[in-house]
Scaffold this active site. Structure first.
Site, short mmCIF file in Angstrom:
data_model
loop_
_atom_site.label_atom_id
_atom_site.label_comp_id
_atom_site.label_asym_id
_atom_site.label_seq_id
_atom_site.Cartn_x
_atom_site.Cartn_y
_atom_site.Cartn_z
N SER A 121 57.75 -27.02 92.22
CA SER A 121 58.51 -28.21 91.84
C SER A 121 58.13 -29.41 92.67
CB SER A 121 60.00 -27.97 92.09
OG SER A 121 60.43 -26.80 91.49
N HIS A 142 54.89 -26.85 85.24
CA HIS A 142 56.25 -26.87 85.78
C HIS A 142 57.28 -26.75 84.64
CE1 HIS A 142 59.73 -29.12 87.80
NE2 HIS A 142 59.68 -27.91 88.30
N GLU A 154 56.07 -29.98 82.61
CA GLU A 154 55.22 -30.99 83.25
C GLU A 154 53.90 -30.31 83.60
OE1 GLU A 154 58.34 -34.00 85.50
OE2 GLU A 154 57.95 -32.07 86.44
N ASN A 192 61.85 -34.11 88.90
CA ASN A 192 62.49 -33.81 90.19
C ASN A 192 62.50 -35.01 91.12
OD1 ASN A 192 63.16 -31.29 89.41
ND2 ASN A 192 61.53 -30.25 90.50
N1 LIG Z 1 65.08 -22.88 90.38
C1 LIG Z 1 64.72 -23.88 89.61
O1 LIG Z 1 65.58 -24.50 88.96
C2 LIG Z 1 63.26 -24.24 89.46
C3 LIG Z 1 62.86 -25.03 88.38
C4 LIG Z 1 61.51 -25.30 88.20
C5 LIG Z 1 60.59 -24.82 89.11
N2 LIG Z 1 61.01 -24.07 90.18
C6 LIG Z 1 59.98 -23.55 91.08
O2 LIG Z 1 59.70 -22.22 90.68
C7 LIG Z 1 59.32 -21.45 91.83
C8 LIG Z 1 60.24 -20.25 91.94
O3 LIG Z 1 61.57 -20.69 92.17
P1 LIG Z 1 62.84 -19.77 91.84
O4 LIG Z 1 64.00 -20.67 91.89
O5 LIG Z 1 62.55 -18.99 90.64
O6 LIG Z 1 62.85 -18.84 93.13
P2 LIG Z 1 63.64 -17.46 93.35
O7 LIG Z 1 63.91 -17.39 94.79
O8 LIG Z 1 64.78 -17.36 92.40
O9 LIG Z 1 62.58 -16.34 92.91
C9 LIG Z 1 61.36 -16.11 93.58
C10 LIG Z 1 60.89 -14.70 93.26
O10 LIG Z 1 59.58 -14.51 93.82
C11 LIG Z 1 59.50 -13.19 94.32
N3 LIG Z 1 58.40 -13.10 95.28
C12 LIG Z 1 58.40 -13.51 96.56
N4 LIG Z 1 57.19 -13.24 97.12
C13 LIG Z 1 56.44 -12.64 96.17
C14 LIG Z 1 55.11 -12.10 96.13
N5 LIG Z 1 54.34 -12.15 97.20
N6 LIG Z 1 54.66 -11.55 94.99
C15 LIG Z 1 55.45 -11.50 93.89
N7 LIG Z 1 56.72 -11.98 93.87
C16 LIG Z 1 57.20 -12.56 94.98
C17 LIG Z 1 60.87 -12.95 94.90
O11 LIG Z 1 61.12 -11.55 95.01
C18 LIG Z 1 61.79 -13.63 93.89
O12 LIG Z 1 62.20 -12.75 92.86
C19 LIG Z 1 59.41 -22.39 93.02
O13 LIG Z 1 58.14 -22.93 93.25
C20 LIG Z 1 60.36 -23.46 92.53
O14 LIG Z 1 60.18 -24.68 93.17
C21 LIG Z 1 62.31 -23.74 90.35
#
Ligand SMILES: NC(=O)c1ccc[n+]([C@@H]2O[C@H](COP(=O)([O-])OP(=O)(O)OC[C@H]3O[C@@H](n4cnc5c(N)ncnc54)[C@H](O)[C@@H]3O)[C@@H](O)[C@H]2O)c1
Length: 593
Positions: A121, A142, A154, A192
């Site tokens: 993000s 994204h 995005e 964002n």
């Molecule tokens: N939460 C949101 O609203 C949102 C929206 C758009 C983008 N993002 C982006 O998406 C990405 C993920 O965010 P999220 O909110 O889903 O995080 P999250 O914490 O909910 O999930 C992350 C997942 O990654 C897994 N993980 C960690 N290390 C790992 C590895 N080495 N191999 C495989 N899996 C692994 C974890 O077990 C976890 O299930 C981030 O870069 C975030 O910025 C988040």
């Protein structure tokens, strides 16, 4: 030549990854979904099953389609399972070192022509790409939360991303039924960059006890038509993820203090209050992953049945004849109160009466009001041009021109005329209520009631207490708002109250983004509507509200809070100077002629 993308890998099945897997599988694309441990894999699977089962229960998918979707998904622990996919989307926590390590490993594991995409993000896609030997095959893709629902993607190209990689990902988004905007690698991209300053500011309002979590959220939903309030959205995003995004944006985005995470956010992360995913964030949920909010110790007890303050309200005076007054008169009369409308002359009264009559007639024509109720409402209104006629009313709502000297003069006169104990309310949207209150000898009885335009339609009223407003006055005002069928939110007497203080800096940021030529007005409007579910994009809204109004409010906020990031965008000032103030002038950010 474009690649065929038949199989996609998704790394990390958290909040975003699980949704992204669902998006691909529902579009008929095979997916290999990987996690770091068996337990995380199970949790990710459970999220997906829950989401797809909800779609079946709602009749959006058949049971057969559900089975087909699951047949397309392979689950595995570890990245080695991704050796044969055509494209990978990484969705692990928002930490640069973690993402770089994963990309280095993906580079070793994946086919030479596979595209490696990150769902980051806020981190630099360029910095992530250099952890591989193929930075030209690395791109940002994204998605928005929840991925199956939000239409926007995005696409972030770095200076080295190959054009064919961009084209292939754009084509893939079209297959998914998503709308994409393709932009350069900058902290927070479009959505964002405009969203997180607002979210952080909302948390800071809560931290300062300026308003409750429920009131902040209700204000933005009802005042701006947003699908969720900022604190509920933080819970959906994940408080840890929001922290990392803010922290990165602060460091990468010019150290704008508005992106420095509010201390409360860090405390919540430390305490494990990560939002919906842990069952507790700003709100408490039925269980981890549940969207259902349940009461907790911060939930306000239900409002007392009757108001025991002895201020029975039967007759209400409404002062003014501008845009707001007719709507307020209508709302008050329709709620069954007697109204004394005071304007500065019979001609003005006739105009206001005409507006009220026309609006009531429209409600009758639409079947929303009976003719008997229309007649009863009109019969409750007395038209006057003498403030002295307010000598017997129980409450006054002042809605005259937004100039402090005029309002102070009206309140000084009301102080002479009105009975003791009468609540005196101002509908000001930007002036300090306390300054108006101090024009009277009874500041404890003065309060702000900020209604929104058009008053008969908009459900929200901001109830603004000053440091001199008595609890009885606040209670009487809250009871009135309820009797009017509106939702009242309480806040302290600060510039912009809740809604404008949170809305206008975001609009100003959008102008700055346009000014910097990062994206077009169309792309920015698209991003906020399709990525965040806003009813209008910032430039549509600015043209509707009026650029002059927006500039005036932004100046007030800047003067009161002295926050450098609140300084009005030069482009906004220039457009106002040029007379391009929006729809009402036929031209603003867009041409409306
Ligand atoms: N939460 C949101 O609203 C949102 C929206 C758009 C983008 N993002 C982006 O998406 C990405 C993920 O965010 P999220 O909110 O889903 O995080 P999250 O914490 O909910 O999930 C992350 C997942 O990654 C897994 N993980 C960690 N290390 C790992 C590895 N080495 N191999 C495989 N899996 C692994 C974890 O077990 C976890 O299930 C981030 O870069 C975030 O910025 C988040």
């Amino acid at each position: 030549m474009s690649r065929e993308i038949n199989t996609v890998g998704v790394v990390g099945l958290g909040t975003m990854g699980a949704g992204i897997v669902e998006v691909f599988a529902r579009s008929g694309i095979d997916v290999v979904a990987v996690e770091i441990t068996d337990a995380a894999l199970e949790r990710g699977q459970a999220t997906m099953v829950g989401s797809i089962d909800r779609a079946v229960a709602k009749g959006k998918l058949t049971a057969a389609e559900r089975d087909e979707i699951f047949a397309r998904i392979g689950f595995a622990v570890g990245l080695a399972a991704l050796h044969d996919v055509d494209l990978v989307i990484e969705a692990v926590p928002e930490q640069l070192a973690l993402k770089q390590a994963i990309f280095a490993e993906l580079d070793r594991v994946c086919k030479p022509d596979a595209i490696l995409a990150t769902n980051t993000s806020s981190l630099s896609v360029t910095e992530i790409s250099v952890a591989t030997t193929r930075p030209n095959a690395v791109i940002g893709v994204h998605f928005f939360n929840p991925a199956p629902v939000m239409k926007l993607v995005e696409i972030v190209r770095t200076v080295v991303t190959a054009p064919d990689v961009v084209a292939d990902v754009e084509a893939l988004c079209a297959r998914l039924g998503k709308v994409d905007v393709t932009i350069n690698d900058r902290a927070g991209f479009i959505a964002n960059a405009l969203l997180f300053g607002y979210l952080n500011q909302a948390v800071s309002m809560l931290e300062a006890h300026y308003a409750t979590r429920e009131d902040i959220d209700a204000a933005m939903r009802l005042g701006c038509g947003l699908p969720m309030g900022p604190l509920a959205l933080m819970d959906l995003i994940g408080i840890d993820t929001a922290y990392e995004i803010l922290d990165t944006m602060y460091r990468r985005g010019g150290r704008d203090r508005r992106h420095a995470p509010v201390p409360l956010i860090k405390q919540m992360v430390t305490a494990g209050l990560l939002g919906r995913k842990t069952g507790r964030g700003f709100y408490t949920y039925e269980g981890p992953g549940s969207p259902k909010v349940v009461p907790d110790e911060l939930t306000a007890p239900p409002a007392a049945e009757a108001l025991e303050d002895g201020r029975a309200i039967e007759t209400i005076g409404v002062v003014g004849s501008g845009v707001m007054a007719p709507g307020i008169i209508e709302v008050v009369a329709r709620a069954g109160f007697d109204v004394v409308s005071v304007t500065r002359g019979a001609e003005k009264s006739a105009v206001v009466a005409g507006a009220v009559e026309a609006s009531l007639a429209k409600a009758v024509a639409r079947g929303k009001l009976s003719e008997a109720d229309q007649a009863a409402a009109l019969a409750r209104i007395t038209w006057s041009s003498r403030l002295d006629d307010l000598d017997d009313v129980d409450l006054v709502i002042e809605s005259v021109v937004e100039e402090i000297s005029v309002k102070k003069a009206v309140f000084a006169a009301l102080d002479e005329i009105c009975k003791p104990g009468v609540v005196l309310a101002t509908t000001t949207s930007s002036l300090p209520v306390i300054e108006i209150a101090m024009a009277t000898q009874r500041p404890a009885d003065v309060i702000g009631l900020h209604l929104f335009n058009p008053a008969p339609v908009m459900k929200l009223v901001e109830i603004v207490r000053t440091i001199r407003t008595s609890p009885e006055t606040t209670a009487a005002a809250a009871a009135l708002v309820e009797a009017l069928g509106k939702t009242g939110v309480h806040c302290a007497d600060r510039s912009g109250f809740i809604v404008n203080a949170l809305l206008f800096p975001y609009l100003n940021d959008a102008v700055r983004m346009l000014e910097a030529s990062y994206a077009t007005a169309d792309d920015i409007d698209h991003a906020m509507k399709l990525g965040c579910g806003y009813p209008m994009g910032p430039f549509e809204l600015l043209d509707t509200v009026g650029l002059d109004v927006a500039l005036a409010i932004q100046r007030e906020l800047y003067l009161e809070l002295r926050e450098p990031g609140f300084a009005p965008a030069p482009l906004l000032e220039h457009l106002v100077t040029a007379g391009y103030v929006g729809r009402k002038a036929g031209r603003g950010f867009r041409d409306h002629t």
